[in-house]
Design an enzyme around this catalytic site. Structure first.
Site, PDB file in Angstrom:
ATOM      1  N   HIS A 191      -7.655  -5.346  -1.295  1.00 49.69           N
ATOM      2  CA  HIS A 191      -6.412  -4.645  -0.987  1.00 49.69           C
ATOM      3  C   HIS A 191      -5.573  -5.424   0.019  1.00 49.69           C
ATOM      4  O   HIS A 191      -6.026  -5.768   1.106  1.00 49.69           O
ATOM      5  CB  HIS A 191      -6.772  -3.267  -0.420  1.00 49.69           C
ATOM      6  CG  HIS A 191      -5.616  -2.365  -0.196  1.00 49.69           C
ATOM      7  ND1 HIS A 191      -4.784  -1.938  -1.216  1.00 49.69           N
ATOM      8  CD2 HIS A 191      -5.140  -1.771   0.936  1.00 49.69           C
ATOM      9  CE1 HIS A 191      -3.862  -1.132  -0.722  1.00 49.69           C
ATOM     10  NE2 HIS A 191      -4.050  -1.029   0.577  1.00 49.69           N
ATOM     11  N   SER A 230       0.827  -1.202   0.000  1.00 46.04           N
ATOM     12  CA  SER A 230       0.000   0.000   0.000  1.00 46.04           C
ATOM     13  C   SER A 230       0.867   1.261   0.000  1.00 46.04           C
ATOM     14  O   SER A 230       1.702   1.435  -0.883  1.00 46.04           O
ATOM     15  CB  SER A 230      -0.961  -0.045   1.193  1.00 46.04           C
ATOM     16  OG  SER A 230      -1.984   0.902   1.067  1.00 46.04           O
ATOM     17  N   GLU A 241      -9.635  -4.415  -6.203  1.00 47.06           N
ATOM     18  CA  GLU A 241      -9.295  -3.176  -5.500  1.00 47.06           C
ATOM     19  C   GLU A 241      -9.083  -2.007  -6.457  1.00 47.06           C
ATOM     20  O   GLU A 241      -8.867  -2.195  -7.656  1.00 47.06           O
ATOM     21  CB  GLU A 241      -8.053  -3.389  -4.643  1.00 47.06           C
ATOM     22  CG  GLU A 241      -6.775  -3.651  -5.419  1.00 47.06           C
ATOM     23  CD  GLU A 241      -5.550  -3.642  -4.508  1.00 47.06           C
ATOM     24  OE1 GLU A 241      -5.330  -2.624  -3.852  1.00 47.06           O
ATOM     25  OE2 GLU A 241      -4.852  -4.669  -4.465  1.00 47.06           O
TER      26      GLU A 241
END
Length: 326
Positions: free
Chosen positions: A280, A155, A250
């Protein structure tokens, strides 16, 4: 694994109806940020408890914090994983990602150091980026050669990893041997994510609009096109081989493809693998999502691939302890 398991579909359904409504009201203030941190920590512990026999040693150098995670019975280390956790720059920590990192150490046989970078809103840009850069330099100071360092993350950690590579080029510093990114965030304006949402439907976890509000805690007061926020990679001969994983459900799918293009243009041998139907950083939830385990095995195989038995031993565990003061 090409088909999405029923467990993954159920996890997406539950996430869409429980966590996403909460995420949509974030991040109004400090109370909501603190609440988010507690919820995420609990969810990560449930979805990815650390495996048995994991050994963890906290560290504070005076410049940055982090923790060592060692696989069982490791007496000496030829290679190291530097892990850069995700967070939206505001939520997670080395502790929340301990289970994920511990699984990587078990699968690779390598110790890992997770940099516990400072979080926004308490510590805005460039605090997190500076901490990651300092941790990479410190590993070299205690004896690890860049050719034996893999930098992995997820991320927002992907953005920090790309920034580290860019800064290495800019300052003429050696690159790590390899890079792994799971669901990397590249565009901090979340424009790419918003376009992806419109084309492929809503992300089960959070909307681009809500994620943008979260990231603004880190970038507030700075223009969107500021270098180190809007990333650019210059070409370099020693750009590391790289692997990117992204979930098909995602909103960061376009960010992942942008990261791949940036790395290839800069000279990296970069592979992108999209996992259909996954959300995610699904790799962080192996207790709930069956696809997480084979994905982590793929990542571990990639990390181990360049290294053979002839690799030089750089640092022993005893030497690491000498430098790891809490």
């Amino acid at each position: 694994m090409t088909e999405t398991s029923s467990a993954s579909r159920l996890a997406n359904w539950v996430t869409r109806r429980t966590l996403r409504p909460f995420a949509e009201i974030l991040p109004g203030g400090s109370l909501q940020i603190r609440t988010s941190r507690m919820i995420v920590a609990a969810g990560m512990l449930i979805g990815c408890p650390p495996p048995h026999h994991v050994r963890v040693e906290r560290l504070a150098t005076g410049t940055f914090r982090g923790e060592w995670v060692f696989p069982p019975d490791v007496k000496q280390s030829r290679q190291i994983i530097l892990y850069v956790h995700g967070s939206g720059y505001a939520v997670c920590s080395a502790r929340t990602h301990r289970g994920l990192v511990a699984r990587l150490t078990h699968l690779t046989g390598m110790p890992a150091f997770t940099v516990d970078y400072r979080l926004a809103p308490e510590h805005p840009f460039p605090a997190a980026a500076d901490d990651v850069e300092a941790a990479y330099a410190w590993l070299q100071d205690i004896g690890y050669q860049p050719r034996n360092i893999t930098v992995a993350g997820d991320s927002a950690g992907g953005h920090l990893i790309l920034d580290l590579l860019a800064e290495n080029v800019r300052h003429g510093r050696p690159q790590p041997r390899s890079v792994v990114m799971m669901s990397p965030l590249v565009d901090l304006t979340l424009t790419l994510a918003a376009l992806r949402e419109r084309e492929h439907g809503p992300d089960p976890l959070i909307s681009a609009r809500a994620a943008r509000r979260l990231v603004r805690h880190y970038t507030r007061g700075h223009p969107d096109d500021l270098p180190r926020l809007k990333l650019a990679l210059e070409r370099a001969d020693d750009m590391p081989r790289s692997l990117i994983h992204v979930g098909g459900a995602e909103m960061l799918g376009t960010d992942a493809r942008q990261a791949q293009r940036m790395l290839i243009d800069a000279g990296s041998d970069c592979e992108l693998r999209e996992w259909p139907g996954q959300t995610h950083v699904f790799q962080a939830l192996p207790a709930l999502i069956p696809e997480a385990t084979p994905a982590l095995r793929q990542i571990a195989a990639f990390i181990r691939q360049p290294f053979g038995p002839s690799a030089d031993v750089d640092v022993t565990v005893a030497q690491q302890k000498d430098h790891a003061t809490t």
